[in-house]
Every structure is written in structure tokens, then in C-alpha cells.
Scaffold this active site. Structure first.
Site, PDB file in Angstrom:
ATOM      1  N   GLU A 105      -4.110 113.017 -40.842  1.00 14.75           N
ATOM      2  CA  GLU A 105      -4.284 111.586 -40.507  1.00 14.75           C
ATOM      3  C   GLU A 105      -3.111 110.771 -41.023  1.00 14.75           C
ATOM      4  O   GLU A 105      -2.635 109.846 -40.364  1.00 14.75           O
ATOM      5  CB  GLU A 105      -5.608 111.098 -41.077  1.00 14.75           C
ATOM      6  CG  GLU A 105      -6.801 111.720 -40.349  1.00 14.75           C
ATOM      7  CD  GLU A 105      -8.120 111.394 -40.996  1.00 14.75           C
ATOM      8  OE1 GLU A 105      -8.271 111.665 -42.215  1.00 14.75           O
ATOM      9  OE2 GLU A 105      -9.005 110.876 -40.311  1.00 14.75           O
ATOM     10  N   GLU A 125     -12.964 118.351 -41.425  1.00 15.03           N
ATOM     11  CA  GLU A 125     -14.019 117.567 -42.076  1.00 15.03           C
ATOM     12  C   GLU A 125     -15.429 117.973 -41.640  1.00 15.03           C
ATOM     13  O   GLU A 125     -16.348 117.967 -42.447  1.00 15.03           O
ATOM     14  CB  GLU A 125     -13.823 116.074 -41.804  1.00 15.03           C
ATOM     15  CG  GLU A 125     -12.642 115.463 -42.536  1.00 15.03           C
ATOM     16  CD  GLU A 125     -11.317 115.621 -41.790  1.00 15.03           C
ATOM     17  OE1 GLU A 125     -11.233 116.459 -40.876  1.00 15.03           O
ATOM     18  OE2 GLU A 125     -10.366 114.900 -42.135  1.00 15.03           O
TER      19      GLU A 125
HETATM   20  N1  T1G Z   1      -9.675 118.576 -52.098  1.00 19.30           N
HETATM   21  C1  T1G Z   1      -9.762 119.062 -53.347  1.00 19.30           C
HETATM   22  N2  T1G Z   1      -9.481 120.341 -53.680  1.00 19.30           N
HETATM   23  C2  T1G Z   1      -9.120 121.161 -52.686  1.00 19.30           C
HETATM   24  C3  T1G Z   1      -9.013 120.723 -51.340  1.00 19.30           C
HETATM   25  C4  T1G Z   1      -9.307 119.367 -51.070  1.00 19.30           C
HETATM   26  N3  T1G Z   1      -9.205 118.862 -49.851  1.00 19.30           N
HETATM   27  N4  T1G Z   1      -8.638 121.790 -50.590  1.00 19.30           N
HETATM   28  C5  T1G Z   1      -8.502 122.824 -51.426  1.00 19.30           C
HETATM   29  N5  T1G Z   1      -8.791 122.459 -52.681  1.00 19.30           N
HETATM   30  C6  T1G Z   1      -8.718 123.302 -53.870  1.00 19.30           C
HETATM   31  C7  T1G Z   1      -9.740 124.423 -53.858  1.00 19.30           C
HETATM   32  O1  T1G Z   1     -10.975 123.950 -54.364  1.00 19.30           O
HETATM   33  C8  T1G Z   1      -9.070 125.417 -54.784  1.00 19.30           C
HETATM   34  O2  T1G Z   1      -9.244 124.901 -56.092  1.00 19.30           O
HETATM   35  C9  T1G Z   1      -7.582 125.263 -54.464  1.00 19.30           C
HETATM   36  O3  T1G Z   1      -7.453 123.962 -53.856  1.00 19.30           O
HETATM   37  C10 T1G Z   1      -7.053 126.298 -53.521  1.00 19.30           C
HETATM   38  O4  T1G Z   1      -7.931 126.265 -52.391  1.00 19.30           O
HETATM   39  C11 T1G Z   1     -10.300 111.104 -45.004  1.00 19.30           C
HETATM   40  C12 T1G Z   1     -12.223 112.654 -45.924  1.00 19.30           C
HETATM   41  C13 T1G Z   1      -6.266 123.781 -47.794  1.00 19.30           C
HETATM   42  C14 T1G Z   1      -6.612 125.743 -46.245  1.00 19.30           C
HETATM   43  O5  T1G Z   1     -11.506 120.293 -45.728  1.00 19.30           O
HETATM   44  O6  T1G Z   1      -9.460 124.542 -46.187  1.00 19.30           O
HETATM   45  O7  T1G Z   1      -9.541 114.762 -45.653  1.00 19.30           O
HETATM   46  O8  T1G Z   1     -10.433 126.853 -57.075  1.00 19.30           O
HETATM   47  O9  T1G Z   1      -8.559 128.697 -52.543  1.00 19.30           O
HETATM   48  O10 T1G Z   1      -7.008 129.693 -49.422  1.00 19.30           O
HETATM   49  O11 T1G Z   1     -10.611 112.315 -43.066  1.00 19.30           O
HETATM   50  O12 T1G Z   1      -8.357 125.004 -49.432  1.00 19.30           O
HETATM   51  O13 T1G Z   1      -7.940 126.630 -57.317  1.00 19.30           O
HETATM   52  O14 T1G Z   1      -9.508 125.057 -58.532  1.00 19.30           O
HETATM   53  O15 T1G Z   1      -9.034 127.329 -50.460  1.00 19.30           O
HETATM   54  O16 T1G Z   1      -4.736 128.571 -49.788  1.00 19.30           O
HETATM   55  C15 T1G Z   1     -10.454 117.754 -45.504  1.00 19.30           C
HETATM   56  C16 T1G Z   1     -10.238 122.136 -47.418  1.00 19.30           C
HETATM   57  C17 T1G Z   1     -10.873 117.041 -46.722  1.00 19.30           C
HETATM   58  C18 T1G Z   1      -9.461 121.291 -46.410  1.00 19.30           C
HETATM   59  C19 T1G Z   1      -6.002 126.099 -48.641  1.00 19.30           C
HETATM   60  N6  T1G Z   1      -9.703 118.943 -45.895  1.00 19.30           N
HETATM   61  N7  T1G Z   1      -9.378 123.149 -48.004  1.00 19.30           N
HETATM   62  O17 T1G Z   1      -6.599 127.385 -48.612  1.00 19.30           O
HETATM   63  O18 T1G Z   1      -6.647 127.900 -51.093  1.00 19.30           O
HETATM   64  S1  T1G Z   1     -11.863 115.653 -46.302  1.00 19.30           S
HETATM   65  C20 T1G Z   1     -10.334 120.140 -45.975  1.00 19.30           C
HETATM   66  C21 T1G Z   1      -9.093 124.281 -47.310  1.00 19.30           C
HETATM   67  C22 T1G Z   1     -10.733 114.565 -45.622  1.00 19.30           C
HETATM   68  C23 T1G Z   1     -10.290 112.485 -44.411  1.00 19.30           C
HETATM   69  C24 T1G Z   1     -11.340 113.382 -44.989  1.00 19.30           C
HETATM   70  C25 T1G Z   1      -8.250 125.266 -48.052  1.00 19.30           C
HETATM   71  C26 T1G Z   1      -6.770 125.207 -47.670  1.00 19.30           C
HETATM   72  P1  T1G Z   1      -9.272 125.925 -57.350  1.00 19.30           P
HETATM   73  P2  T1G Z   1      -8.142 127.620 -51.598  1.00 19.30           P
HETATM   74  P3  T1G Z   1      -6.200 128.478 -49.720  1.00 19.30           P
END
Ligand code: T1G
Length: 692
Positions: A105, A125
Site C-alpha cells: 500500500e 490481510e
Molecule cells: N508484523 C509483525 N511481525 C511480522 C510481520 C508483520 N507484518 N510479518 C512477519 N513478522 C515476523 C514474524 O512473526 C517472525 O517473527 C519474523 O517476522 C519472520 O517471519 C494496513 C493492516 C513477510 C512473508 O500479513 O507472511 O499490513 O518469530 O518466519 O518465512 O493493510 O512473515 O522471528 O519473532 O514468517 O521469511 C499484512 C505476514 C500485515 C505478512 C516473511 N502482512 N508475514 O516470511 O519469515 S496487516 C502480512 C508473512 C497490514 C495494512 C494491514 C511472512 C513474510 P519472529 P517469518 P518468512
């Protein structure tokens, strides 16, 4: 520092730097705005590039901040995107590796986007029970078109950047050095005016109503209990039907509504729970692990075969050992059949089929498995048999091999004591069917080496399991809790319910299968054997005799074509059994119990809170390290509904005071002793706290 600012010639570069995935937390959002302010106030700066350090452009909003003041503290992501979009100097996004959610975004608010090949582009999301809340549903359709954007938003699945290179989403696919390309691009467009804004692009889609209505019907059918997918369609529809700012406002309303839902809380809980489970406080992430290049499995039965398939599926050669050729041949044939079925369904290529089948060997000789890096025994669940096997393994396995037991309840410390190397012994409890169920309970013995535990956690990820660490107790986490659940199911029959009512009530709550259908599927004789052991070991624990009476009638379940339910030949559908229901009613009379009408609500509360209460004891005893581990066990191994988040989160959402008050009511009934709240539960409830 969560974003760096540097000027390269006449281009300012803002680099997000908030490991691990440049989550757009409050500090990062503020740093971007500060960087933009500097760039706009510096006459020498003609253009801006925004990029991400490390392994992501940005993984999106910082989910950890949700439902906390930081999430809506200024500058919100909306504000950041407005600052970027309204900048009078061109802003170029330099995208690599991961660009998801709020990260995408943010990029959509930029005037231009340069991307490396292979970057994962997504608005995921919906997988967290929400929808893009910072303009994604309004801007993505403007650059990808209605259909492609809707598919990405409703599925939440990533698309590799090269697949989108020809769309308006990207202005350049940079094969070489991304930053070089982005800065060159920024210099090229430094004086270009007017600056292109995604919000100004018109969406042209004749008969969008028909397409969106069709999409709504399809998605509603698939979404089950989750409200977010259909709301995604509502938001995207606004991109077509409303003015941009009105669409943005509508999207924000839907987002705010969804982020409060229990379903979203459950999905976010599972997202973090999956990742937290592999963290063991006293085993640092950099603990050295042992290489697993080959495996062995003892026993070619249902479990042994399924376990072997996990290794083959992960590309690890595996040898299955059996005592008799016939049993070995049968086991190998079953494995082959399983793969053939998957091949027939088109879920496996012929090449993968050949590779996997080729990785599985059989043997009758212990000597042939001595060089394996890990051996998992899946023999009969009886301590004497385990003793024989582990004494033999201690003799034949090379030094450094991991000796694992697939036991579902037996004492792993006792099993380790049969060997001269207890530090190499661990429990790896797979769930049937072992090649399908995601849960792997990793049972840490008192003497299990930290490297063996770290290796097992790493192996769990490699074989695509959710590894949850359990201490040693009878039943570990899952089975110890399911025992209390089953006890309540039996008592409910004595007090007035019948099997189909109990199953229907808990299946309406969301369980994949109720306790009696589950018993018929798994085999009622398994629980019978465990209870017979319990009657000797723990005579003070009471059980309903109904399950024993059922087994005494030879009704073990589907395998005897009769269990709690009747079955017709070749038909797995359960039919209520008059014989069984009469037995239950008679048993109540024999006990002098006046049967009563029991509500579905009471059935659900007694089954679920029985899990919660035992889970609280397991947590307090340190058998489980955290409440979310217990929830992950139930979500990935016992069919607990994902949208409820697990027995511990569900209790949190109900409110622990309410749970305790309900249990106090049950404590006044039959077998009231079972409803004494676990000390931890009572304490948290009294303090107004929660498990998670
Ligand atoms: N926020 C906080 N922590 C996150 C995070 C996030 N968005 N994404 C990953 N982590 C942490 C995860 O908990 C782990 O922490 C570490 O990063 C490595 O993650 C306004 C409201 C990005 C593809 O849904 O799909 O944006 O255990 O093991 O395999 O519209 O993480 O090391 O302490 O998964 O390399 C939307 C979710 C948010 C993406 C990376 N975004 N993340 O995969 O590593 S809502 C998502 C993933 C949003 C807006 C809305 C995957 C990854 P720790 P990992 P990975």
C-alpha cells in the site's frame, strides 16, 4: 533507527530498517515522514527513493501493534501514504524480496515503482481476518484491473513480481542492481510533471455488478465462518462505484470492523502461535544442530508408513524396518498406494512420485539402519516393546544418531533410560494420518540434549509440521487434555445426552468431528486400553462406563462396522444406533440417574472448558511453555476450529471470570470434582487477566 535517510546526488534514499521484515510500526512510519520532510525541504533533492533493508521491502503493518494505541497513533499508515502521494517531488519505490500488505500500500502511494524479479507481492490481510486498510482495495484494482486485484485481495496469496511486470503496478523490472536502477529512474523522472498518482487512474470494467455478484456468491460459499473475504469484495466494489476518498473511508470502516472480530484475533493468534512454538527460552536460536541426511523408521504400520512418507516428501532417504517380510511388504504397498492416490488426484507429478517412492527402502535387519542420522520407532504402544527396541537401537545406531519415539503417551524419560545415550533420545509424536496431520509434539526428556531438541524443531519445519515442545507427562499436551474432554462426553451421555446430539453440538461449534464420531474413526478400543491402565494406575479418576460397555459389545467403531453409531457396508456415514442408545439409557437407570434435557450450549462448555482447565494445569506445570503452544496443538492436531483460536484463546475471548463461574455451576453437578478450576485459571480470572 527504523529508517535511514541518505542523499545520493540529487536523490534522497529512505531505507526502512525495522528487522525482521520492516514492519510498518509507529517508529518506522514516523521515520518515513521525517525522511520525506527532509527531502522536501532540501532544494538539492529532486526525487526520493524508498526501499527496505534486509530481507524485505516491507512485510506490511506491524501486526504486533494491532489493537494497541500505537496502531492508530499518528502518523498512521494513511498519513504516511498521503505525505508520499502528495509530495511535489517524485517518489520511487524500490521493491525487492517481500512487498506485502501495508508495504504494498505504501508502494502504491508512490508515483513510480521499480521492482526486482522474484519479489513476493501480496495483500495477505484476509489471512489475518482483516482486509487491506490503507488503500490497497482502492489502489490495486486501479493498476491491475478489477479481476486480478480481487483475486489477490480475496486469496491473500503472493504473486511473483515478474508476473505483474507488464501491468501498471510496476514502471520497471530491474534485472540488475535494484538501487542503481531505482536511482537512475528517479533522476530520469525528476522533472516529470504532473506526477502520476494511482488514485487518478479510472477503473474500466463493464458489468462490474455481475462479476462482483458472482464473486460474492463464490466467496461466501468458501469463506465458512470468516467474515473478511466477502468484505474484501465490498471494499473492492467501492473502488469501482465510489469516489476515491469515499472508497478509502469505506475501506477504513470495514477494516476497523474486522480487526475487532474474534475471528481476526484467532487468525492473528495462530499466525504468531505458529512462529512462537519453535522458540525455546533455554535453547538459543543459534544452537548447533545435527545434520539429518538419512532416516530410519521402526515399524511399517499405519504410523510408521506415514512417518516414513514425511521424510521422503522432504527429500530425505528413509529405511523402514520390520520384523517380518509380510508386514514390511504390506507397509511398503500401503505407502505406494497413498502416493498413487495423490498422483491420480493430480496433486503429485510423476517425477515427484518416482522420487519419493525411490527414497523409501525396506529392511528386516537392524544392522542396515545403523548409519541413519535419526531413527523414529513407531511400534506397539507398550513399554516392554519400547524397551526391547531402544536397547537394540542403542546397540546398532551410530554415535550421534537421534533416537526418537513416536509414543503417544508413554514416559519418554523411561524410554531414554533403556539406552546409554539419553541425551540423544526425544519423543516425536506424530498424529494419524502422520503424512497429513500438521502437528508434531516434540517431547523433551529430562536428559534430551539441547542440540537434539533444536535439530528436532528444525526437522519439524523441514517436513512441514507444526512442532510444539511438550514436557514429559502422561499424554503430553494433546492427549492429556483430550482425556478430560472424553470424560465429559461420557458423563453427558449418562446425564441425558445421546452421541449424535453431543457430536452435532460440538461440530456446530466448529470442531471437525465430535468425540463419538472420532472414537468410531480412531477405534474405541484404543481409549479402552488406556482406561484399563488408568483404572489400575489412577483408581481415583472416574470415567463413564458407557465407553467400556460399548467395547464389551465389540463395537470398536468403523473397523468393526459398529461403534457408537451403526454403519452400512462400504458406507462410512454414521447412523444413530438404537442398540447403543438403549444401552446408554439403561446404564443411566442402573446408576439411578434421572436423565435430563441437556442444552447444546452446556455440551460445548463442558467439552471445551474441560480442555481449557487441563490446559491451564499443563501450562502451570511447565509441560507447555506458553498458552499459544497449547492452542497450536489443538488447532493443528485435534480439529479445533481455527476461527475460535484454540481452547485457551477461546476462554480468553469468553472471559476467564465467565469460564470460572460456569465451571462453578458444573461443580455443583455430578462428578463436580472435575470442575475444580486449575490454580492458574483461578488466579488469572481473579486478577482479570487472560492466558495469552
Ligand atoms: N508484523 C509483525 N511481525 C511480522 C510481520 C508483520 N507484518 N510479518 C512477519 N513478522 C515476523 C514474524 O512473526 C517472525 O517473527 C519474523 O517476522 C519472520 O517471519 C494496513 C493492516 C513477510 C512473508 O500479513 O507472511 O499490513 O518469530 O518466519 O518465512 O493493510 O512473515 O522471528 O519473532 O514468517 O521469511 C499484512 C505476514 C500485515 C505478512 C516473511 N502482512 N508475514 O516470511 O519469515 S496487516 C502480512 C508473512 C497490514 C495494512 C494491514 C511472512 C513474510 P519472529 P517469518 P518468512
Amino acid at each position: 533507527m527504523t529508517a535511514e535517510y541518505k542523499v545520493n546526488g540529487s536523490v534522497a534514499v529512505i531505507t526502512l530498517n525495522n528487522p525482521p521484515v520492516n514492519g510498518l510500526g509507529h517508529a518506522t512510519r514516523s521515520a518515513i515522514v521525517d525522511g520525506m520532510r527532509k527531502a522536501l525541504n532540501d532544494d538539492a533533492v529532486k526525487a526520493v527513493v524508498i526501499t527496505g533493508a534486509g530481507k524485505a521491502f516491507s512485510g506490511g503493518a506491524d501486526i504486533k501493534e494491532f489493537n494497541s494505541p500505537k496502531a492508530s497513533a499518528e502518523p498512521t499508515l494513511h498519513t504516511v501514504i498521503n505525505v508520499v502521494e502528495n509530495s511535489e517531488k517524485p517518489v520511487v519505490a524500490a521493491i525487492h524480496t517481500v512487498c506485502m500488505g501495508g508495504g504494498l500500500e505504501l508502494a502504491l502511494g508512490c508515483h513510480y515503482r521499480v521492482v526486482s524479479p522474484g519479489a513476493q507481492i501480496a495483500l495477505p490481510e484476509v489471512k489475518l481476518g482483516i482486509l487491506p486498510g490503507a488503500g490497497g482495495t482502492q489502489r490495486l484494482p486501479r493498476v491491475l484491473g478489477l479481476e486480478m486485484a480481487l483475486n489477490m485481495i480475496v486469496s491473500g496469496n503472493p504473486v511473483p513480481s515478474e508476473k505483474l511486470a507488464k501491468t501498471k503496478l510496476f514502471d520497471q523490472l530491474a534485472d540488475g542492481d535494484l538501487m542503481e536502477a531505482a536511482i537512475a529512474f528517479a533522476n530520469k523522472v525528476a522533472d516529470a510533471r504532473p506526477l502520476p498518482k494511482v488514485r487518478d487512474i479510472k477503473i474500466d470494467y463493464p458489468n462490474h455488478e455481475g462479476f462482483l455478484q458472482f464473486s460474492r456468491n463464490t466467496v461466501r460459499a468458501m469463506a465458512g465462518p470468516f467474515p473478511a473475504p466477502v468484505k474484501c469484495i465490498d471494499a473492492v466494489e467501492a473502488a469501482v462505484t465510489k469516489r476515491f476518498d469515499d472508497g478509502l473511508r469505506y475501506e477504513r470502516e470495514l477494516f476497523t470492523e474486522l480487526v475487532q472480530t474474534p475471528e481476526s484475533k484467532a487468525l492473528r493468534h495462530a499466525f504468531f502461535g505458529e512462529r512462537a512454538a519453535s522458540k525455546v527460552p533455554d535453547v538459543p536460536e543459534d544452537t548447533p544442530t545435527r545434520e539429518i541426511k538419512s532416516a530410519a523408521v521402526i515399524g511399517a504400520g499405519t504410523m510408521g508408513g506415514g512417518i516414513a512418507m514425511n521424510f521422503a516428501n522432504a527429500g530425505i532417504p528413509v529405511t523402514i524396518l520390520e520384523m517380518k517380510q509380510e508386514a514390511l511388504d504390506k507397509g511398503l504397498a500401503t505407502i505406494r498406494k497413498n502416493y498413487e492416490n495423490t498422483l491420480k488426484k493430480g496433486k503429485l507429478t510423476q517425477e515427484k512420485f518416482d522420487q519419493r517412492v525411490g527414497l523409501i527402502k525396506g529392511t528386516l535387519s537392524y544392522e542396515e539402519i545403523g548409519q541413519a542420522d535419526i531413527v523414529v520407532e513407531a511400534v506397539f504402544e507398550e513399554m516392554g516393546v519400547k524397551e526391547q527396541v531402544f536397547k537394540k537401537l542403542d546397540q546398532v545406531m551410530k554415535q550421534g544418531a537421534i533416537l526418537a519415539s513416536n509414543t503417544s503417551t508413554l514416559d519418554v524419560d523411561k524410554i531414554a533410560s533403556f539406552t546409554s545415550r539419553p541425551q540423544d533420545v526425544i519423543g516425536l509424536h506424530f498424529f494419524s494420518p502422520a503424512n497429513v496431520m500438521k502437528l508434531l509434539e516434540i517431547v523433551r526428556g529430562e536428559k534430551t540434549g539441547k542440540d537434539v531438541l533444536a535439530t528436532s524443531l528444525k526437522l519439524a519445519k523441514k517436513i512441514k509440521k507444526t512442532g510444539v515442545v511438550s514436557g514429559v507427562c502422561d499424554g503430553f499436551i494433546g492427549n492429556r487434555m483430550i482425556e478430560q474432554y472424553s470424560r465429559q462426553a461420557g458423563f453427558l451421555l449418562e446425564e441425558g445426552a445421546l452421541p449424535e446430539q453431543v457430536d452435532k453440538a460440538i461440530e456446530k461449534f466448529g470442531f471437525a468431528m465430535g468425540p463419538f464420531r472420532m472414537g468410531d474413526l480412531a477405534g474405541n478400543d484404543i481409549g479402552w486400553a488406556i482406561r484399563k491402565r488408568r483404572y489400575i494406575e489412577k483408581p481415583d479418576i472416574t470415567y463413564s462406563k458407557t465407553a467400556d460397555l460399548l467395547c464389551e459389545m465389540g463395537r470398536y467403531g468403523q473397523k468393526t462396522s459398529a461403534g457408537w453409531y451403526d454403519y452400512k457396508p462400504g458406507d462410512r456415514k454414521p447412523y444413530p444406533s438404537q442398540v447403543v442408545n438403549d444401552m446408554i439409557v439403561k446404564h443411566s437407570a442402573d446408576l439411578g440417574i434421572q436423565r435430563r434435557k441437556i442444552s447444546d450450549e452446556e455440551i460445548v462448555q463442558r467439552l471445551v472448558f474441560a480442555l481449557t482447565n487441563e490446559g491451564a494445569k499443563i501450562l502451570e506445570e511447565g509441560i507447555a511453555m506458553r498458552a499459544s503452544d497449547i492452542d497450536m496443538v489443538y488447532l493443528t492436531g485435534y480439529g479445533f476450529p481455527l476461527f475460535r483460536g484454540g481452547p485457551m484463546l477461546y476462554a480468553d475471548i469468553v472471559g476467564l471470570q465467565n469460564v470460572v463461574m460456569t465451571m462453578e455451576r458444573f461443580a455443583r453437578g455430578r462428578h463436580g470434582e472435575a470442575w475444580k478450576p486449575a490454580p492458574l485459571l483461578a488466579r488469572l480470572a481473579a486478577e482479570g487477566k487472560s492466558f495469552n
